[in-house]
Scaffold this motif. Structure first.
Motif, PDB file in Angstrom:
ATOM      1  N   VAL A 185       4.724   8.629   1.092  1.00  0.00           N
ATOM      2  CA  VAL A 185       4.994   9.737   0.584  1.00  0.00           C
ATOM      3  C   VAL A 185       4.751  10.985   0.819  1.00  0.00           C
ATOM      4  N   ILE A 186       5.204  11.786   1.467  1.00  0.00           N
ATOM      5  CA  ILE A 186       4.931  13.401   1.948  1.00  0.00           C
ATOM      6  C   ILE A 186       5.468  14.151  -0.206  1.00  0.00           C
ATOM      7  N   HIS A 187       4.256  14.891  -0.727  1.00  0.00           N
ATOM      8  CA  HIS A 187       4.213  15.566  -2.046  1.00  0.00           C
ATOM      9  C   HIS A 187       3.742  17.055  -1.542  1.00  0.00           C
ATOM     10  N   SER A 188       4.728  17.956  -1.578  1.00  0.00           N
ATOM     11  CA  SER A 188       4.609  19.059  -1.742  1.00  0.00           C
ATOM     12  C   SER A 188       5.358  20.177  -1.694  1.00  0.00           C
ATOM     13  N   GLY A 189       4.659  21.548  -1.513  1.00  0.00           N
ATOM     14  CA  GLY A 189       5.254  22.325  -2.476  1.00  0.00           C
ATOM     15  C   GLY A 189       6.033  23.670  -1.487  1.00  0.00           C
ATOM     16  N   TYR A 190       6.368  23.190  -0.001  1.00  0.00           N
ATOM     17  CA  TYR A 190       6.534  23.913   0.647  1.00  0.00           C
ATOM     18  C   TYR A 190       8.092  23.452   0.745  1.00  0.00           C
ATOM     19  N   ASP A 191       9.071  23.657   1.236  1.00  0.00           N
ATOM     20  CA  ASP A 191      10.455  23.951   1.138  1.00  0.00           C
ATOM     21  C   ASP A 191      10.780  22.275   1.729  1.00  0.00           C
ATOM     22  N   ILE A 192      10.692  21.736   0.781  1.00  0.00           N
ATOM     23  CA  ILE A 192      10.976  20.092   1.274  1.00  0.00           C
ATOM     24  C   ILE A 192      12.038  19.795   2.343  1.00  0.00           C
ATOM     25  N   ASP A 193      13.329  20.428   2.083  1.00  0.00           N
ATOM     26  CA  ASP A 193      14.330  20.104   2.969  1.00  0.00           C
ATOM     27  C   ASP A 193      14.357  20.254   4.173  1.00  0.00           C
ATOM     28  N   ALA A 194      13.283  21.434   4.644  1.00  0.00           N
ATOM     29  CA  ALA A 194      13.152  21.262   5.889  1.00  0.00           C
ATOM     30  C   ALA A 194      12.166  20.347   6.625  1.00  0.00           C
TER      31      ALA A 194
ATOM     32  N   ASP B 262       0.892  -0.831   0.100  1.00  0.00           N
ATOM     33  CA  ASP B 262      -0.372  -0.141   0.158  1.00  0.00           C
ATOM     34  C   ASP B 262       0.991   1.119  -0.470  1.00  0.00           C
ATOM     35  N   VAL B 263       0.677   2.384  -0.832  1.00  0.00           N
ATOM     36  CA  VAL B 263       0.746   2.983  -0.540  1.00  0.00           C
ATOM     37  C   VAL B 263       0.465   4.892  -0.689  1.00  0.00           C
ATOM     38  N   LEU B 264       0.660   5.429   0.345  1.00  0.00           N
ATOM     39  CA  LEU B 264      -0.205   6.483   0.421  1.00  0.00           C
ATOM     40  C   LEU B 264       0.710   7.821  -0.306  1.00  0.00           C
ATOM     41  N   LEU B 265      -0.262   8.899  -0.828  1.00  0.00           N
ATOM     42  CA  LEU B 265       0.624  10.256  -0.976  1.00  0.00           C
ATOM     43  C   LEU B 265      -0.220  10.863  -1.200  1.00  0.00           C
ATOM     44  N   LEU B 266       0.848  11.631   0.347  1.00  0.00           N
ATOM     45  CA  LEU B 266       0.050  12.484   0.825  1.00  0.00           C
ATOM     46  C   LEU B 266       0.687  13.818   0.772  1.00  0.00           C
ATOM     47  N   ASP B 267      -0.312  15.393   0.294  1.00  0.00           N
ATOM     48  CA  ASP B 267      -0.378  16.063   0.220  1.00  0.00           C
ATOM     49  C   ASP B 267       0.408  16.920   2.025  1.00  0.00           C
ATOM     50  N   LEU B 268       1.627  17.609   2.064  1.00  0.00           N
ATOM     51  CA  LEU B 268       1.615  17.986   3.636  1.00  0.00           C
ATOM     52  C   LEU B 268       0.859  18.683   3.901  1.00  0.00           C
ATOM     53  N   LEU B 269       0.398  19.858   3.330  1.00  0.00           N
ATOM     54  CA  LEU B 269      -0.898  21.104   3.367  1.00  0.00           C
ATOM     55  C   LEU B 269      -2.107  20.240   2.814  1.00  0.00           C
ATOM     56  N   PHE B 270      -3.294  20.191   3.493  1.00  0.00           N
ATOM     57  CA  PHE B 270      -4.465  19.050   3.343  1.00  0.00           C
ATOM     58  C   PHE B 270      -5.702  19.661   3.619  1.00  0.00           C
ATOM     59  N   CYS B 271      -6.299  20.709   2.333  1.00  0.00           N
ATOM     60  CA  CYS B 271      -7.410  21.588   3.140  1.00  0.00           C
ATOM     61  C   CYS B 271      -6.937  22.469   4.058  1.00  0.00           C
ATOM     62  N   GLY B 272      -6.074  23.396   4.513  1.00  0.00           N
ATOM     63  CA  GLY B 272      -5.023  23.783   5.226  1.00  0.00           C
ATOM     64  C   GLY B 272      -4.967  23.340   6.517  1.00  0.00           C
ATOM     65  N   VAL B 273      -4.501  21.960   5.972  1.00  0.00           N
ATOM     66  CA  VAL B 273      -4.741  21.474   7.709  1.00  0.00           C
ATOM     67  C   VAL B 273      -3.094  20.217   7.651  1.00  0.00           C
ATOM     68  N   ASN B 274      -2.604  20.799   8.247  1.00  0.00           N
ATOM     69  CA  ASN B 274      -1.045  19.962   7.948  1.00  0.00           C
ATOM     70  C   ASN B 274      -0.717  18.498   8.399  1.00  0.00           C
ATOM     71  N   THR B 275      -0.963  17.622   7.219  1.00  0.00           N
ATOM     72  CA  THR B 275      -0.727  16.490   7.719  1.00  0.00           C
ATOM     73  C   THR B 275       0.275  15.424   8.525  1.00  0.00           C
ATOM     74  N   LEU B 276       1.416  16.511   8.157  1.00  0.00           N
ATOM     75  CA  LEU B 276       2.276  16.063   8.867  1.00  0.00           C
ATOM     76  C   LEU B 276       2.444  15.126  10.476  1.00  0.00           C
ATOM     77  N   PRO B 277       1.053  15.469  11.492  1.00  0.00           N
ATOM     78  CA  PRO B 277       1.147  14.490  11.865  1.00  0.00           C
ATOM     79  C   PRO B 277       0.381  13.435  12.255  1.00  0.00           C
ATOM     80  N   LEU B 278      -0.159  13.096  11.345  1.00  0.00           N
ATOM     81  CA  LEU B 278      -0.685  11.891  10.505  1.00  0.00           C
ATOM     82  C   LEU B 278      -0.041  11.018  10.125  1.00  0.00           C
ATOM     83  N   VAL B 279       1.313  10.881   9.999  1.00  0.00           N
ATOM     84  CA  VAL B 279       2.078  10.164  10.009  1.00  0.00           C
ATOM     85  C   VAL B 279       1.967   8.912  10.434  1.00  0.00           C
TER      86      VAL B 279
END
Length: 86
Positions: free
Chosen positions: A31-40, A1-18
């Motif tokens: 897999v986190i997919h993000s338009g934000y600074d992925i290095d950070a 199973d693979v989940l492609l997870l947008d870091l910010l979904f509907c205004g919610v930070n999804t990182l704590p869900l991981v």
């Protein structure tokens, strides 16, 4: 199973869900997919249980290839710009 997870979904930070998602399904490869600074974000995402952090805005074919490799338990291609993986 693979989940492609947008870091910010509907205004919610999804990182704590991981970690919660991984606890619910240990086989799930996130897999986190993000338009934000992925290095950070990469260290936090990988420590939380994500297997890769991939930037938005790249070639869709490269993203698809990276997801396929993650599904096969291989690291995403090194050619993907700024990709972080465990």
């Amino acid at each position: 199973d693979v989940l492609l997870l947008d870091l910010l979904f509907c205004g919610v930070n999804t990182l704590p869900l991981v970690p919660r998602l991984r606890a619910a399904n240990a086989r799930m490869r996130i897999v986190i997919h993000s338009g934000y600074d992925i290095d950070a974000l990469a260290a936090s995402a990988l420590e939380g249980g994500a297997v890769a952090v991939i930037p938005k805005g790249g070639d869709p074919d490269e993203l698809i290839a990276a997801i396929r490799r993650v599904a096969l338990a291989e690291p995403p291609p090194a050619s993907l710009p700024r990709c972080h993986a465990q």
